[in-house]
Design an enzyme around this catalytic site. Structure first.
Site, mmCIF file in Angstrom:
data_model
loop_
_atom_site.group_PDB
_atom_site.id
_atom_site.type_symbol
_atom_site.label_atom_id
_atom_site.label_comp_id
_atom_site.label_asym_id
_atom_site.label_seq_id
_atom_site.Cartn_x
_atom_site.Cartn_y
_atom_site.Cartn_z
ATOM 1 N NE ARG A 174 -2.997 0.895 3.477
ATOM 2 C CZ ARG A 174 -3.935 0.550 4.359
ATOM 3 N NH1 ARG A 174 -5.073 0.010 3.958
ATOM 4 N NH2 ARG A 174 -3.753 0.731 5.632
ATOM 5 C CE LYS A 189 11.247 -0.419 12.563
ATOM 6 N NZ LYS A 189 10.911 -1.813 12.912
ATOM 7 C CB ALA A 191 6.620 -5.145 12.352
ATOM 8 C CB THR A 247 -2.109 6.980 18.521
ATOM 9 O OG1 THR A 247 -3.154 6.343 17.776
ATOM 10 C CG2 THR A 247 -2.323 8.476 18.481
ATOM 11 C CD GLU A 267 -3.412 5.551 6.901
ATOM 12 O OE1 GLU A 267 -4.412 5.585 7.644
ATOM 13 O OE2 GLU A 267 -3.354 6.163 5.826
ATOM 14 C CB CYS A 301 -5.834 0.217 12.605
ATOM 15 S SG CYS A 301 -4.098 -0.083 12.729
ATOM 16 C CD GLU A 397 -6.018 0.403 17.997
ATOM 17 O OE1 GLU A 397 -4.929 0.900 18.343
ATOM 18 O OE2 GLU A 397 -6.360 0.256 16.815
#
Ligand code: SIN
Length: 495
Positions: A174, A189, A191, A247, A267, A301, A397
């Protein structure tokens, strides 16, 4: 990679994508320090392999390589880039079986979902192969006869990217698909939990003919992630940064990018409301919430975080949802056929989910099903009722398989509650009242809204959050704009 079925005849085995090197300048490279870190299968704790633990020095090198490659890549035509992206997309699709196994083994999501992700990921490459040919400028009506006013769109430059573990393939395509299509080069980079899907994409990009230096992947452990991210954000050679993740980290990266005033796409986390109004088709809403809540074991998310159900259908909804959860969801290793719920990414994630359940129960929530960890990184799909807005699972979240169900009375009340959060990524609602559908779709403060649908992501549509859920949009024709600069050219002195 030990419990995988053999590949189809002629196909590359998943193990052939397990590299012990990172990918810079079209070559497989070690960390300058020689250090490596292990990648572990979250379903069984077994080590899949080791990859380079790169640091700031390695990142600076990759940035210089990308900067040099940008000088020629930006001169290519959209058609040339489109052809290479299309080849890359085809290779992703041809290797879907093995890429899916690789993804499941490093991330844990069930194989069927992994295949869905690879299709989704390949879809971005296909989309941007098409979109790059439609990047157009403008000729503006001139207010001065001797002048002509033009607008050009040009690639922004070296694009730094930091991608998450929950979509180890699609979040890369994406971003990198859009950047490469626009004429930019990439330093990415992945994860630390899921570097192999990223390296497999490099392998296929190379096979597709994408030139050396256009796509560079720097792997690093959690210990080095901070310095790699900071180097990307603060480098004057990097003119764009795109991040998908929490976030808290997004805010830090945004601060770091301020020093060079980079264009930034973020995002970030969500706290999606899923509202079931009294006019809803309850069975459809139950099906919808299963996807919105339990996809990726609740680790996306855009997962439904707060499920609001009108008081008149609350009991019916809960009872029907509990039947489907008990019947359809099977917890296990994602590689086993039949598994619908894989492990959470690590022990810390399990502890967080346990804490959410304890907090909710201590404040009056009832456990309808699930509620317990099952050893290792596994946690049962859980339904909690009598959830309130004060509980942690409503305020934070969750990122796990807990469905907390809240009662509401009126549209005004529930829209107010839905919007009473600093997040604004996704929102969902079920209703058959036409006027209400328009009203609520417009009033929800989020970048994505699902109306009578629980899973709405597609490469063709924009994906981006409002409020603290992010900056900018990815996907669709909007995604490529993030990697373009606008230039106004005034041609004067015309006779
Ligand atoms: C995410 O969770 O970051 C992405 C989810 C999606 O693309 O659907």
């Amino acid at each position: 990679m030990d419990n995988l079925a053999p590949p189809k005849p002629g196909a590359r085995p998943a193990s052939s994508f397990v590299y012990d090197k990172a990918f810079v300048n079209g070559e497989w490279v070690a960390a300058s320090s020689g250090k490596t870190f292990e990648v572990v299968n979250p379903a069984n704790g077994k080590v899949i392999g080791s990859v380079p633990d790169m640091d700031a020095t390695d990142t600076e090198r990759a940035i210089k390589v990308a900067y040099k490659a940008f000088q020629s890549w930006k001169e290519t035509t959209a058609k040339e880039r489109s052809t290479l992206l299309r080849k890359w997309a085809n290779l992703v699709n041809e290797n879907i079986e093995e890429l899916s196994k690789l993804l499941t083994s490093e991330m844990g999501k069930p194989l069927a979902e992994a295949k869905g992700e690879i299709t989704y990921g390949g879809g971005f490459l296909e989309l941007f192969a098409e979109e790059c040919k439609r990047v157009e400028g403008d000729i503006i009506q001139t207010p001065v006869k001797s002048r002509r006013l033009l607008v050009l769109k040009q690639p922004i430059g070296v694009s730094g990217m930091i991608t998450p573990w929950n979509f180890p393939n699609a979040m890369i395509t994406r971003k990198a698909g859009a950047a490469i299509a626009a004429g930019c080069t990439v330093v990415l980079k992945p994860a630390e939990d899921t570097p192999y899907s990223a390296l497999a994409l490099c392998d296929l990009a190379k096979e597709a003919g994408i030139p050396a230096g256009v796509l560079n992947v720097v792997t690093s452990s959690r210990n080095n992630a901070g310095q790699v991210g900071k180097t990307i954000c603060e480098s004057p050679l990097v003119t764009k940064m795109s991040f998908t993740g929490s976030t808290a980290v997004g805010k830090l990266l945004l601060q770091q990018c301020a020093s060079t005033v980079k264009k930034v796409s973020l995002e970030l986390g969500g706290n999606a409301p899923f509202i079931v109004f009294e006019s809803a088709d309850v069975d459809a809403a139950v099906q919808g919430v299963m996807g919105a809540k339990f996809r990726c074991s609740g680790q996306t998310c855009v997962c439904a975080n707060r499920i609001f159900v009108h008081e008149s259908i609350y009991d019916e909804f809960v009872q029907k949802m509990a039947v489907v959860v008990e019947k359809d969801l099977k917890l296990g290793d994602g590689i086993d056929p039949g598994t619908t719920q894989g492990p959470l990414i690590n022990k810390k994630a399990v502890e967080k989910i346990e804490a959410h359940v304890q907090d909710a129960v201590s404040k009056g929530a009832k456990v309808v099903c699930g509620g317990k960890s099952k050893g290792g990184n596994f946690f049962e799909p859980t339904i909690l009722t009598e959830v309130t807005n004060e509980m942690r699972c409503s305020r934070e979240e969750i990122f796990g398989p807990i469905a907390g169900i809240i009662r509401f009375k009126t549209e005004e009340e529930v829209v107010g509650l839905a919007n009473a959060t600093s997040s604004g990524l996704a929102g969902y609602f079920y209703s058959r009242d036409f006027s209400q559908i328009w009203r609520v779709a417009e009033r929800l403060e989020s970048g994505l809204v699902g109306v009578n649908e629980g899973v709405i992501s597609t490469p063709d549509a924009p994906f981006g959050g409002w409020k603290e859920s992010g900056l900018g949009s990815e996907g669709g024709r909007y995604g490529i704009e993030e990697y373009l600069e606008i230039k106004y050219v005034c041609m004067g002195g015309l006779q």
